[in-house]
Design a protein around this motif. Sequence first.
Motif, PDB file in Angstrom:
ATOM      1  N   UNK A  32       0.859  -1.141  -0.066  1.00  0.00           N
ATOM      2  CA  UNK A  32       0.026  -0.036  -0.005  1.00  0.00           C
ATOM      3  C   UNK A  32       1.030   1.363   0.010  1.00  0.00           C
ATOM      4  N   UNK A  33       0.593   2.414  -0.884  1.00  0.00           N
ATOM      5  CA  UNK A  33       1.221   3.445  -1.009  1.00  0.00           C
ATOM      6  C   UNK A  33       2.449   3.490  -1.719  1.00  0.00           C
ATOM      7  N   UNK A  34       2.901   2.174  -2.359  1.00  0.00           N
ATOM      8  CA  UNK A  34       4.213   2.153  -3.123  1.00  0.00           C
ATOM      9  C   UNK A  34       3.943   2.508  -4.558  1.00  0.00           C
ATOM     10  N   UNK A  35       4.669   3.188  -5.218  1.00  0.00           N
ATOM     11  CA  UNK A  35       4.805   3.266  -6.791  1.00  0.00           C
ATOM     12  C   UNK A  35       5.087   2.021  -7.463  1.00  0.00           C
ATOM     13  N   UNK A  36       4.218   1.704  -8.490  1.00  0.00           N
ATOM     14  CA  UNK A  36       4.339   0.602  -9.223  1.00  0.00           C
ATOM     15  C   UNK A  36       4.254   1.084 -10.943  1.00  0.00           C
ATOM     16  N   UNK A  37       5.097   0.245 -11.803  1.00  0.00           N
ATOM     17  CA  UNK A  37       4.942   0.467 -13.214  1.00  0.00           C
ATOM     18  C   UNK A  37       3.910  -0.446 -13.645  1.00  0.00           C
ATOM     19  N   UNK A  38       2.897   0.092 -14.398  1.00  0.00           N
ATOM     20  CA  UNK A  38       1.898  -0.634 -15.252  1.00  0.00           C
ATOM     21  C   UNK A  38       2.211  -0.414 -16.565  1.00  0.00           C
ATOM     22  N   UNK A  39       2.756  -1.544 -17.293  1.00  0.00           N
ATOM     23  CA  UNK A  39       2.919  -1.662 -18.636  1.00  0.00           C
ATOM     24  C   UNK A  39       1.700  -2.259 -19.575  1.00  0.00           C
ATOM     25  N   UNK A  40       1.148  -1.218 -20.484  1.00  0.00           N
ATOM     26  CA  UNK A  40       0.087  -1.790 -21.242  1.00  0.00           C
ATOM     27  C   UNK A  40       0.659  -1.939 -22.691  1.00  0.00           C
ATOM     28  N   UNK A  41       0.720  -3.141 -23.147  1.00  0.00           N
ATOM     29  CA  UNK A  41       1.036  -3.506 -24.574  1.00  0.00           C
ATOM     30  C   UNK A  41      -0.120  -3.372 -25.541  1.00  0.00           C
ATOM     31  N   UNK A  42       0.447  -2.976 -26.529  1.00  0.00           N
ATOM     32  CA  UNK A  42      -0.590  -3.339 -27.713  1.00  0.00           C
ATOM     33  C   UNK A  42       0.085  -4.007 -29.041  1.00  0.00           C
ATOM     34  N   UNK A  43      -0.656  -5.134 -29.471  1.00  0.00           N
ATOM     35  CA  UNK A  43       0.023  -5.856 -30.445  1.00  0.00           C
ATOM     36  C   UNK A  43       0.185  -5.074 -31.620  1.00  0.00           C
ATOM     37  N   UNK A  44       1.149  -5.407 -32.479  1.00  0.00           N
ATOM     38  CA  UNK A  44       1.399  -4.790 -33.755  1.00  0.00           C
ATOM     39  C   UNK A  44      -0.092  -5.165 -34.519  1.00  0.00           C
ATOM     40  N   UNK A  45      -0.570  -4.208 -35.572  1.00  0.00           N
ATOM     41  CA  UNK A  45      -1.724  -4.620 -36.331  1.00  0.00           C
ATOM     42  C   UNK A  45      -1.653  -4.005 -37.591  1.00  0.00           C
ATOM     43  N   UNK A  46      -2.308  -4.532 -38.676  1.00  0.00           N
ATOM     44  CA  UNK A  46      -2.311  -4.368 -39.898  1.00  0.00           C
ATOM     45  C   UNK A  46      -3.426  -3.149 -40.270  1.00  0.00           C
ATOM     46  N   UNK A  47      -4.296  -3.405 -39.702  1.00  0.00           N
ATOM     47  CA  UNK A  47      -5.618  -2.323 -39.836  1.00  0.00           C
ATOM     48  C   UNK A  47      -5.265  -1.053 -39.049  1.00  0.00           C
ATOM     49  N   UNK A  48      -5.930  -0.020 -39.453  1.00  0.00           N
ATOM     50  CA  UNK A  48      -5.655   1.575 -39.157  1.00  0.00           C
ATOM     51  C   UNK A  48      -6.388   1.495 -37.728  1.00  0.00           C
ATOM     52  N   UNK A  49      -5.631   2.261 -36.784  1.00  0.00           N
ATOM     53  CA  UNK A  49      -6.179   2.720 -35.508  1.00  0.00           C
ATOM     54  C   UNK A  49      -5.480   3.803 -35.160  1.00  0.00           C
ATOM     55  N   UNK A  50      -6.351   4.312 -34.157  1.00  0.00           N
ATOM     56  CA  UNK A  50      -6.117   5.685 -33.440  1.00  0.00           C
ATOM     57  C   UNK A  50      -6.318   5.489 -31.917  1.00  0.00           C
ATOM     58  N   UNK A  51      -5.206   5.405 -31.401  1.00  0.00           N
ATOM     59  CA  UNK A  51      -5.350   5.386 -29.748  1.00  0.00           C
ATOM     60  C   UNK A  51      -5.900   6.596 -29.374  1.00  0.00           C
ATOM     61  N   UNK A  52      -6.862   6.144 -28.160  1.00  0.00           N
ATOM     62  CA  UNK A  52      -7.226   7.599 -27.498  1.00  0.00           C
ATOM     63  C   UNK A  52      -6.914   7.671 -26.010  1.00  0.00           C
ATOM     64  N   UNK A  53      -7.118   6.455 -25.260  1.00  0.00           N
ATOM     65  CA  UNK A  53      -6.938   6.778 -23.712  1.00  0.00           C
ATOM     66  C   UNK A  53      -6.952   5.367 -22.978  1.00  0.00           C
ATOM     67  N   UNK A  54      -6.422   5.520 -22.000  1.00  0.00           N
ATOM     68  CA  UNK A  54      -6.698   4.337 -20.884  1.00  0.00           C
ATOM     69  C   UNK A  54      -6.867   5.012 -19.521  1.00  0.00           C
ATOM     70  N   UNK A  55      -7.797   3.873 -18.789  1.00  0.00           N
ATOM     71  CA  UNK A  55      -7.897   4.366 -17.269  1.00  0.00           C
ATOM     72  C   UNK A  55      -7.363   3.255 -16.498  1.00  0.00           C
ATOM     73  N   UNK A  56      -6.569   3.483 -15.407  1.00  0.00           N
ATOM     74  CA  UNK A  56      -6.070   2.431 -14.551  1.00  0.00           C
ATOM     75  C   UNK A  56      -6.612   2.574 -13.328  1.00  0.00           C
ATOM     76  N   UNK A  57      -7.178   1.370 -12.754  1.00  0.00           N
ATOM     77  CA  UNK A  57      -7.898   1.686 -11.479  1.00  0.00           C
ATOM     78  C   UNK A  57      -7.506   0.363 -10.612  1.00  0.00           C
ATOM     79  N   UNK A  58      -7.625   0.395  -9.253  1.00  0.00           N
ATOM     80  CA  UNK A  58      -7.529  -0.607  -8.448  1.00  0.00           C
ATOM     81  C   UNK A  58      -8.885  -0.987  -7.595  1.00  0.00           C
TER      82      UNK A  58
END
Length: 143
Positions: A32-58
């Motif tokens: 509790x109270x510690x800082x951690x790194x959350x890594x969010x990976x997105x696989x390579x894709x051939x289709x077009x995409x536009x990233x918008x946002x993420x929300x991280x919660x516990x």
Amino acid sequence: MLHLFILAFLVASAFAQRCQIAAPAEWSTVAPGSNITVEVDRPMTLSSSQEVAVVIGFWACNGPCNETDVTQIMGNVVYSGPYSPQLVDAGFKPPYQNFTVTVPSHFVPGREVSLNVAHFTLIGAGLEPFLETLNITLNIGSA
């Protein structure tokens, strides 16, 4: 027949956009109270995409997290904002972005919590909205 092809293409495009929580590892112990790194990976894709946002919660589970439906709960939101994954090493990892977040200090040691990520992107030629939720279970250790 053409409708089935289009439907199959749209489903395949949506699954190609799915992210994953690469860190921390599921069942890791965090304090509790510690800082951690959350890594969010997105696989390579051939289709077009536009990233918008993420929300991280516990979310503090009442009992084992696998007995609670945590797929629609964000809990204590620790990050809400842009998501811009970068390809750092083309031979090693997919595009990803790291987020440093603080584990809520009121979590009780010995309990399980769900680390939740909501990912929003626009996909395909018409930029259709796509929303997914991800979660892993973590253990709360001593501070």
